[in-house]
Design a protein around this motif. Sequence first.
Motif, short mmCIF file in Angstrom:
data_model
loop_
_atom_site.label_atom_id
_atom_site.label_comp_id
_atom_site.label_asym_id
_atom_site.label_seq_id
_atom_site.Cartn_x
_atom_site.Cartn_y
_atom_site.Cartn_z
N THR A 172 -4.84 -41.88 12.18
CA THR A 172 -5.97 -42.03 13.11
C THR A 172 -5.79 -41.19 14.37
O THR A 172 -6.62 -41.23 15.27
CB THR A 172 -6.16 -43.50 13.52
N ASP A 173 -4.69 -40.44 14.43
CA ASP A 173 -4.49 -39.55 15.57
C ASP A 173 -5.23 -38.24 15.26
O ASP A 173 -4.73 -37.39 14.55
CB ASP A 173 -2.99 -39.30 15.77
N ASN B 5 0.34 -40.08 11.61
CA ASN B 5 -0.60 -41.08 12.09
C ASN B 5 -2.02 -40.67 11.67
O ASN B 5 -2.60 -39.74 12.23
CB ASN B 5 -0.48 -41.17 13.62
#
Length: 243
Positions: free
Chosen positions: A223-224, A221
Amino acid sequence: MFYQELIVLSFLIALVSGGTRKSNNTCTEYGYILYPGFAALDVFGPLEALAELSMITPDLNLTIIAETLDPVPSVKASFWTNPENATVWEYVVLTHTFETAPVDVLIIPGGIGSRAPPPTLNTTIDFYLITVCTGAGIAARAGVLDGKHATTNKRAWDQTIALGPKVKGVPQARWISDGNIWTTSGVAAGTDGFLAWIEAIYGSATAKTVSDGMEYERHLNSTDDPFAALYGLADANNGTNPS
Ligand SMILES: *[C@@H]1O[C@H](CO)[C@@H](O)[C@H](O)[C@H]1NC(C)=O
Ligand SMILES: *[C@@H]1O[C@H](CO)[C@@H](O)[C@H](O)[C@H]1NC(C)=O
Ligand SMILES: *[C@@H]1O[C@H](CO)[C@@H](O)[C@H](O)[C@H]1NC(C)=O
Ligand SMILES: *[C@@H]1O[C@H](CO)[C@@H](O)[C@H](O)[C@H]1NC(C)=O
Ligand SMILES: *[C@@H]1O[C@H](CO)[C@@H](O)[C@H](O)[C@H]1NC(C)=O
Ligand SMILES: *[C@@H]1O[C@H](CO)[C@@H](O)[C@H](O)[C@H]1NC(C)=O
């Protein structure tokens, strides 16, 4: 000294920008720019993935590029007062100078040596450019990130993003791509960003084979990014240059 190296970097980009960006999995010429004071994992994480990739993809070549063919240290003692008398850096042997390197994919690592005065560069990048950590600062000073969404090391966010006033800085990102330009957050994030690039270019099955070969559990991910919060950049707009 670093100023000179970055000036020469400008010649590299001018020279290799004449190539045509290759689509999908036809990239074969990988180039890594090194300079004294590069961060080791910024380089060797993606290179481990490239080594795995080379076992299932024909004809991949790696060039290690610097101003001269003199071996380059990851950290130079002269950067620090070094009261502990550490000698924990390693020297890497170069294969090409800026004038001779063929490049489909150019990777620029970060590290303490990435801080330097601005070079003047050809801003046309017709190949894949991947920066790791504060390597984005080198690209930003070159102007090649102007108008691009880009990220960089979160602990060094303010000083790095300040190098590119026209860069659309994205703090909440482990990596981000904007066309042929890929940038990653700090150090270990470069391996995830490079594996994501492999997935985009060679497909998810290839990326899985590569990361499995490394026994590496990918961050999938982009954007994590807990390090944005850790360094006070959790607000998605905080630290972002006006676009
Ligand atoms: C920059 O690169 C482009 C693409 O290769 C080329 O057309 C142009 O002449 C270069 N500009 C300079 C100043 O080198
Ligand atoms: C890349 O390596 C292949 C062999 O694997 C070779 O045929 C080719 O000439 C190399 N390309 C360059 C630019 O050195
Ligand atoms: C580091 O080396 C210098 C010069 O040899 C010496 O004076 C100093 O005590 C050393 N520092 C440590 C922490 O060992
Ligand atoms: C690129 O190649 C991969 C692996 O063969 C394939 O899965 C993917 O669809 C291709 N992408 C494009 C844009 O052609
Ligand atoms: C990715 O991580 C972000 C931030 O933690 C989260 O908001 C988002 O839901 C995650 N996306 C997926 C597909 O899990
Ligand atoms: C924004 O980031 C700066 C550091 O760049 C930090 O000092 C400040 O507290 C952050 N503000 C918020 C609201 O996160």
